[in-house]
Scaffold this active site. Sequence first.
Site, PDB file in Angstrom:
ATOM      1  N   ARG A 170     -25.290 -42.163  31.036  1.00  0.00           N
ATOM      2  CA  ARG A 170     -24.195 -41.187  31.204  1.00  0.00           C
ATOM      3  C   ARG A 170     -23.730 -40.629  29.852  1.00  0.00           C
ATOM      4  NH1 ARG A 170     -26.347 -42.109  34.972  1.00  0.00           N
ATOM      5  NH2 ARG A 170     -25.679 -43.283  36.778  1.00  0.00           N
TER       6      ARG A 170
ATOM      7  N   SER B 143     -17.411 -42.397  40.154  1.00  0.00           N
ATOM      8  CA  SER B 143     -17.095 -43.590  39.360  1.00  0.00           C
ATOM      9  C   SER B 143     -16.272 -43.203  38.137  1.00  0.00           C
ATOM     10  CB  SER B 143     -18.380 -44.266  38.886  1.00  0.00           C
ATOM     11  OG  SER B 143     -19.077 -44.755  40.004  1.00  0.00           O
TER      12      SER B 143
ATOM     13  N   GLU C  49     -16.246 -42.941  32.312  1.00  0.00           N
ATOM     14  CA  GLU C  49     -17.313 -41.989  32.640  1.00  0.00           C
ATOM     15  C   GLU C  49     -16.702 -40.604  32.857  1.00  0.00           C
ATOM     16  OE1 GLU C  49     -20.248 -43.400  35.441  1.00  0.00           O
ATOM     17  OE2 GLU C  49     -20.530 -41.379  36.226  1.00  0.00           O
TER      18      GLU C  49
HETATM   19  C1  LIG Z   1     -18.030 -38.390  45.237  1.00  0.00           C
HETATM   20  C2  LIG Z   1     -18.653 -38.357  43.875  1.00  0.00           C
HETATM   21  C3  LIG Z   1     -19.781 -39.111  43.624  1.00  0.00           C
HETATM   22  C4  LIG Z   1     -20.383 -39.091  42.362  1.00  0.00           C
HETATM   23  N1  LIG Z   1     -21.502 -39.825  42.146  1.00  0.00           N
HETATM   24  C5  LIG Z   1     -22.125 -39.781  40.954  1.00  0.00           C
HETATM   25  C6  LIG Z   1     -23.320 -40.526  40.721  1.00  0.00           C
HETATM   26  O1  LIG Z   1     -23.840 -41.205  41.578  1.00  0.00           O
HETATM   27  N2  LIG Z   1     -23.885 -40.457  39.502  1.00  0.00           N
HETATM   28  C7  LIG Z   1     -23.355 -39.706  38.501  1.00  0.00           C
HETATM   29  O2  LIG Z   1     -23.928 -39.674  37.405  1.00  0.00           O
HETATM   30  N3  LIG Z   1     -22.209 -38.994  38.680  1.00  0.00           N
HETATM   31  C8  LIG Z   1     -21.592 -39.017  39.884  1.00  0.00           C
HETATM   32  N4  LIG Z   1     -20.444 -38.296  40.067  1.00  0.00           N
HETATM   33  C9  LIG Z   1     -19.848 -37.563  38.935  1.00  0.00           C
HETATM   34  C10 LIG Z   1     -20.265 -36.087  38.815  1.00  0.00           C
HETATM   35  O3  LIG Z   1     -20.650 -35.551  40.069  1.00  0.00           O
HETATM   36  C11 LIG Z   1     -21.407 -35.909  37.812  1.00  0.00           C
HETATM   37  O4  LIG Z   1     -21.044 -36.343  36.528  1.00  0.00           O
HETATM   38  C12 LIG Z   1     -21.858 -34.441  37.757  1.00  0.00           C
HETATM   39  O5  LIG Z   1     -23.067 -34.342  37.069  1.00  0.00           O
HETATM   40  C13 LIG Z   1     -20.818 -33.548  37.090  1.00  0.00           C
HETATM   41  O6  LIG Z   1     -21.213 -32.200  37.304  1.00  0.00           O
HETATM   42  P1  LIG Z   1     -20.110 -31.034  37.349  1.00  0.00           P
HETATM   43  O7  LIG Z   1     -20.822 -29.754  37.448  1.00  0.00           O
HETATM   44  O8  LIG Z   1     -19.100 -31.314  38.381  1.00  0.00           O
HETATM   45  O9  LIG Z   1     -19.488 -31.221  35.896  1.00  0.00           O
HETATM   46  P2  LIG Z   1     -17.980 -30.958  35.475  1.00  0.00           P
HETATM   47  O10 LIG Z   1     -17.110 -32.020  36.049  1.00  0.00           O
HETATM   48  O11 LIG Z   1     -17.616 -29.556  35.711  1.00  0.00           O
HETATM   49  O12 LIG Z   1     -18.103 -31.234  33.911  1.00  0.00           O
HETATM   50  C14 LIG Z   1     -18.383 -32.545  33.440  1.00  0.00           C
HETATM   51  C15 LIG Z   1     -18.620 -32.483  31.932  1.00  0.00           C
HETATM   52  O13 LIG Z   1     -19.816 -31.748  31.677  1.00  0.00           O
HETATM   53  C16 LIG Z   1     -19.539 -30.617  30.862  1.00  0.00           C
HETATM   54  N5  LIG Z   1     -20.357 -29.504  31.345  1.00  0.00           N
HETATM   55  C17 LIG Z   1     -20.384 -28.960  32.580  1.00  0.00           C
HETATM   56  N6  LIG Z   1     -21.261 -27.963  32.638  1.00  0.00           N
HETATM   57  C18 LIG Z   1     -21.814 -27.866  31.406  1.00  0.00           C
HETATM   58  C19 LIG Z   1     -22.794 -27.016  30.811  1.00  0.00           C
HETATM   59  N7  LIG Z   1     -23.377 -26.045  31.530  1.00  0.00           N
HETATM   60  N8  LIG Z   1     -23.125 -27.202  29.518  1.00  0.00           N
HETATM   61  C20 LIG Z   1     -22.519 -28.174  28.796  1.00  0.00           C
HETATM   62  N9  LIG Z   1     -21.573 -28.994  29.285  1.00  0.00           N
HETATM   63  C21 LIG Z   1     -21.227 -28.848  30.567  1.00  0.00           C
HETATM   64  C22 LIG Z   1     -18.056 -30.327  31.052  1.00  0.00           C
HETATM   65  O14 LIG Z   1     -17.509 -29.617  29.971  1.00  0.00           O
HETATM   66  C23 LIG Z   1     -17.509 -31.735  31.181  1.00  0.00           C
HETATM   67  O15 LIG Z   1     -17.349 -32.334  29.924  1.00  0.00           O
HETATM   68  C24 LIG Z   1     -19.823 -38.302  41.323  1.00  0.00           C
HETATM   69  C25 LIG Z   1     -18.687 -37.529  41.586  1.00  0.00           C
HETATM   70  C26 LIG Z   1     -18.103 -37.545  42.847  1.00  0.00           C
HETATM   71  C27 LIG Z   1     -16.896 -36.695  43.113  1.00  0.00           C
END
Ligand SMILES: Cc1cc2nc3c(=O)[nH]c(=O)nc-3n(C[C@H](O)[C@H](O)[C@H](O)COP(=O)(O)OP(=O)(O)OC[C@H]3O[C@@H](n4cnc5c(N)ncnc54)[C@H](O)[C@@H]3O)c2cc1C
Length: 301
Positions: free
Chosen positions: A173, A224, A294
């Site tokens: 992560r 998480s 995380e």
């Molecule tokens: C129900 C649930 C279950 C989940 N299960 C998992 C799991 O099993 N495994 C896991 O790893 N995560 C999990 N997550 C967490 C999350 O979904 C992941 O971390 C996901 O990859 C975040 O993507 P996002 O587009 O929502 O990012 P955001 O929340 O919008 O951003 C997260 C971070 O990434 C940065 N970011 C976003 N887009 C970009 C870009 N294009 N370039 C550079 N930086 C960027 C943002 O600035 C921020 O710092 C879960 C979340 C939920 C709600």
Amino acid sequence: MNMAEMENPAGLRGELRRNEPMTRHTSWRAGGCADRAYAPADLEDLRVFLMSLPPREPVYLVGLGSNLLVRDGGLRGTVVFTHRILHGLRFEGNAIYAEAGVPSPRVARFAAMHELTGAEFLAGVPGTVGGALAMNAGCYGGETWAIVESVTTLDRAGQLRQRTRANYDIGYRAVVLRGGAEEWFVAARFKLARGDSAKSRATITQLLERRISTQPLNRPNAGSVFRNPPGDYAARLIEACGLKGLVRGGAQISEKHANFIVNTGGARAADIEALIVLAETRVREQFGIALEREVRIIGEK
Ligand SMILES: Cc1cc2nc3c(=O)[nH]c(=O)nc-3n(C[C@H](O)[C@H](O)[C@H](O)COP(=O)(O)OP(=O)(O)OC[C@H]3O[C@@H](n4cnc5c(N)ncnc54)[C@H](O)[C@@H]3O)c2cc1C
């Protein structure tokens, strides 16, 4: 450039908004406003927008906000949305090309449909490709960077670059660009093996069923909250401290999964953060383990 000029950036085709409530853009449905939020028209418009910003303006790319909390005092800076904007998804040679705003579960289904295997785990990560790249998101034994062939990045000068794994320090992560320059992900090429469509679809269904039975998906959350410490589980440690079900304002440490914090209605970012700090303190006191966050917390209290 002063703020007034930023209201109507010349030559831009996207939409710039002031005081954008980030409750609308984060899966926790909590938190303060971003001073400015820009929804670009497309990649070229995003490039021009970044070039138009004052050099010190803090910029945050946001996908589906599923790993993000903006404190109640709001965010000094500019948020840039990618979801529904950088939405390209196609075959390129023998790899899948996905732009940063494509939801990760869509990549999983697209790969399965086209008889490619290795991306099934992305069905369980409810964010965008950009967020998955930034977080090295993963589950059930898979992780994003294990299937990345190359990425396309963009910087403030509007420069697009092709990069590979070798340009990054990649961990659990965690992803850091070597040399520390500021760049954002705009696309990725995923290299996958030939597989069996029905098998991949069955794996996806199984994975989602397991999630529904173990995670509190009926309440706003951000997955998480903490990384699992080596050889252990954050949820086990939090539960062993007797914190499962604990409430602060509108936030609660989930009864179903202690590494999740849910918004039970009207949670403030401060309620969520208070539970995070409490879990960290208790786990450190009781087990001598420093939990690592995380979820990303930004903005002012
Ligand atoms: C129900 C649930 C279950 C989940 N299960 C998992 C799991 O099993 N495994 C896991 O790893 N995560 C999990 N997550 C967490 C999350 O979904 C992941 O971390 C996901 O990859 C975040 O993507 P996002 O587009 O929502 O990012 P955001 O929340 O919008 O951003 C997260 C971070 O990434 C940065 N970011 C976003 N887009 C970009 C870009 N294009 N370039 C550079 N930086 C960027 C943002 O600035 C921020 O710092 C879960 C979340 C939920 C709600």
